[in-house]
Scaffold this motif. Sequence first.
Motif, PDB file in Angstrom:
ATOM      1  N   VAL A   1      20.107  55.644  21.657  1.00 22.72           N
ATOM      2  CA  VAL A   1      21.480  55.170  21.780  1.00 22.72           C
ATOM      3  C   VAL A   1      21.460  53.686  21.429  1.00 22.72           C
ATOM      4  CG1 VAL A   1      23.437  54.871  23.325  1.00 22.72           C
ATOM      5  CG2 VAL A   1      21.907  56.841  23.624  1.00 22.72           C
ATOM      6  N   TYR A   2      22.134  53.329  20.306  1.00 27.26           N
ATOM      7  CA  TYR A   2      22.075  51.916  19.918  1.00 27.26           C
ATOM      8  C   TYR A   2      23.375  51.442  19.294  1.00 27.26           C
ATOM      9  CZ  TYR A   2      20.798  54.111  15.462  1.00 27.26           C
ATOM     10  OH  TYR A   2      20.787  54.901  14.333  1.00 27.26           O
ATOM     11  N   GLY A   3      23.521  50.149  19.289  1.00 24.55           N
ATOM     12  CA  GLY A   3      24.737  49.541  18.763  1.00 24.55           C
ATOM     13  C   GLY A   3      25.232  48.491  19.742  1.00 24.55           C
ATOM     14  N   ALA A   4      26.131  47.652  19.282  1.00 23.76           N
ATOM     15  CA  ALA A   4      26.606  46.538  20.102  1.00 23.76           C
ATOM     16  C   ALA A   4      27.191  47.021  21.428  1.00 23.76           C
ATOM     17  CB  ALA A   4      27.648  45.726  19.324  1.00 23.76           C
ATOM     18  N   GLY A   5      27.790  48.216  21.412  1.00 28.38           N
ATOM     19  CA  GLY A   5      28.436  48.694  22.633  1.00 28.38           C
ATOM     20  C   GLY A   5      27.555  49.569  23.499  1.00 28.38           C
ATOM     21  N   ALA A   6      26.263  49.704  23.154  1.00 28.86           N
ATOM     22  CA  ALA A   6      25.416  50.717  23.802  1.00 28.86           C
ATOM     23  C   ALA A   6      25.289  50.521  25.312  1.00 28.86           C
ATOM     24  CB  ALA A   6      24.034  50.734  23.150  1.00 28.86           C
ATOM     25  N   ALA A   7      25.077  49.265  25.736  1.00 27.10           N
ATOM     26  CA  ALA A   7      24.855  49.013  27.166  1.00 27.10           C
ATOM     27  C   ALA A   7      26.081  49.396  27.983  1.00 27.10           C
ATOM     28  CB  ALA A   7      24.490  47.547  27.380  1.00 27.10           C
ATOM     29  N   ALA A   8      27.229  48.946  27.533  1.00 30.26           N
ATOM     30  CA  ALA A   8      28.468  49.246  28.266  1.00 30.26           C
ATOM     31  C   ALA A   8      28.752  50.750  28.220  1.00 30.26           C
ATOM     32  CB  ALA A   8      29.632  48.471  27.648  1.00 30.26           C
TER      33      ALA A   8
END
Lengths: 396, 531
Positions: free
Chosen positions: A60-67
Amino acid sequence: MPVPTPFHSRTSECCTSLLYKDWAGYYAVRSYDTYPEREYFAIRHAAGLIDVTPLFKCEVYGAGAAAFLSQIMVRNIAKLKVGQVAYCCWCDGRGKVIDDGTVARIDDTYFRVTSNWPSVAWLSRFSRGVEVTIEDSTHNIGALAIQGPYSREVAKIVSDIDVGELGFFWTTPSRIDGVDVHISRTGYTGDLGYEIWVDKKYAVKVWDAVMSAGKGYGLLPAGLDAMDITRIEAGYLLNGVDYYNANHCIIESRKSTPYELGFGWMVKLKRGSFVGRDALVVEKSRGPQRLLVGLHIDWDEHAALFAEHGLPPEIASAAWRTSIPVYGESGEQIGYANSGTWSPILKKNLALATVKAPFGKEGSKLRFEVTVEYERRTVTATVVKKPFFDPERKRA
Amino acid sequence: MPKTYDAIIVGGGHNGLVCAAYLAKAGKKVLVLEKQHVLGGAASTDEPFPGFKFSLYSYVVSLFRPHIIRELDLPSHGLEIIPLECSFLPLPDGDSLCRWADPNLTRREIARFSQKDAEVYPEFGMAMMKMAYFVKRIIDAPAPDPLSNSPAELINLLRLGRYLSSFGPDVMYQQFKMLTMSAVDFLDEWFESDILKAPMSVSGIIGTFLGVRSPGTAYVLLHHYMGEIDGAFRAWGFAKGGTGGVSLACGSAARAFGAEIRTKAKVEKFIIKNGSCDGVVLENGEEIHAQSVFSCLDPHRTFFKMAGEEHFDDDFIRQLKRYKLRGSSGKVNLAVDRFPDFSCRPGDGAHVRGDIAIAPSIDYLERAYDEAKYGDFSRRPYINVVIPSLVDPSVAPPGKHVVSCFVQYAPYDIKEGPEHWPERKEAFGDAVVDTLAEYCPTLKDSILYRQIHTPWDMERDIGLTEGNIFQGELSLEQLLFLRPAVGWSRYRTPLKNLWVCGSAAHPGGGLMGSPGELAAKTYLGSLKGPQ
């Protein structure tokens, strides 16, 4: 038909028993020997090497991954530091558990989720409008678990980094015999242990390096039967055995909430919305209706029942996964145990059981069904704290 | 003088520590005194060579009573037992026999020597298990006394008789035969292959000064089938970290219950006043008083050295003087720098992760005994080898190994006199290494350190008179109500407040923990009222 894992050419050489099982569509060794004993003792006294490739993995990756992951998991994933791993579960909108697994923050915007069932579809339900990519990596990554008191020594030899510095539930990039891998201090045995994640193309190279490093430390390839004994000793649940993925249940009563499964400690209700939160608020204030508990089954009573027939006490030689009724002291059924084992290290007969909440208090005396010479009898089982086995070295 | 302790236990072997744990658990104020710097006596681990932990004497665990493990919760005090996987018999002609945990594999192995034996083998195991199940009842309780007329004893005997007859006539016949026959004669009734019978028969002679063809040795065979390391009838095992791990776990349990344990505290003498044992005097002159004293030492040390003959009547002393100690075995521990490769089955594998017997034929064993009969150690001895470092990396550095050799025969009374053992010691060690090297050619070059224990050493170092590992032979005339003397099998002694709790008491030696447990329970029962 199951397919081989990337380590198959090596595991099949060692698996003289030809005992395999189908684990998530892969050939997985149950036991390299006829009996899992040697492998079990290697895990507890030396080190065992387990091919855990079939565990589902998802990137799971991308700028929004953590949120994004914080929205789905019951724990606040955004709080994880880079290199940290969290064990957690995730629920449906009604607060019923879908699965449990680990979430590793490999870098700021890159996570790896492991699970018992495929999770891409479930995660993707919540990705609309989020800057995130979700990819199944199960088939691309080989995974090896080195578990046991000497696993650190073995990992130190093979790895180019100081594995001794790697904390419990942390992960780090490393190289083994020139191959890029990730090493995490995780596992499913409740012991000191590490898991190595490697591109399947180089899997065999890593296996060979680890086996060779383990020579002086009694490292043995270990199968799932040995791991099953250790995971019960560690009090770890297995989705599909001890509880069920809410999406796989025909009837409501089969579904479980985190509070029922003992996952309540993971659920962070105060941090704002996430999938299932509203239902979990209600569940928490009401209190779970049933509890998944650890049982010690009384051995003297067990032996005495067999002695009535002039028999020595009989017991399954490996961990079992059949549902066994559990009764209250007055004889009414108040639950069931779905897995258990004789613990060779604790010398105790253990089970993981789901019981009605009032019977789940530590110290409660229950009755556990035993079949003795074709007769159904019961013996005392005491509710005890999990994990049953929790050596200091696990976290040290 | 105020009585400081309820009980002093003299000797911190596993039995003394088990006894201490039970007494402390019952709320008694207990002190254990051990002369060595480590606990365990004959069940101890030490590191005489850096990085190598030797099980100095006792090297496998099989008989330790599972209910003691549970009642004292020994696993939470560090007791871990790793099962032996195989019984391996290398043969001089390059052949070998392995008896595995897997019954089908074992059947195929034995069938190479005798198809009939291969098929009978599991039936023999079953018959032995039935008998072991019967014997268990005798081992787990104070010995029944057929000479007593007390109603309680008679009822006890009657119950036992009824229990025995419930096993049916076949088991009873076997049981009686077993008590009187030799190990070889008994095995001859079942098997035809010498290659199978030889390694099986040695269980009958361990620790005795008898040969495999001597009557009475069949009974000791049974002990092999009593192994209950996991609560269910099971095989033999290694204690993690060496056999001392068993003693340390017992010691830790005793301490947790409140017992005090002192090492390097050698008892010189018991304090006896007005026909009662009131305490002990240490080597340094310190006097310690107690309500009762429990001796974990053998009868010679307990009654002759510590108490003094003068406190006992002639009949009792006569019996004890005839009590057979006569040690017959030695121990050679090796630290080696590489895997000991057996030429008949090269490489590492399950076959070396169990016990390895150098016992190629019955005649070989009998010849080994012949030499001992006339006062010499065996030039080609029976050796029971284990390599615990293969399954327990904590006992040797990586890639290096500990090779433990139990050796029989090494009679205490060599013809030059036992005091000449120190001069013969190295020759004895050479005989063992030479014998083993015939099967394991790389052995000699790989030895980093060699430790030899002769019966003479065992007497001096751990106080086993004549180096008898069981504190008295396990032969029928010294068992049950006859152990250690007629009329005194119930842990009491003729001297008031002196009790015995070591292997010289019923049910005997072999790392069971039973004498310690039963002594404590009998004592605690006696406090509740007359027996």
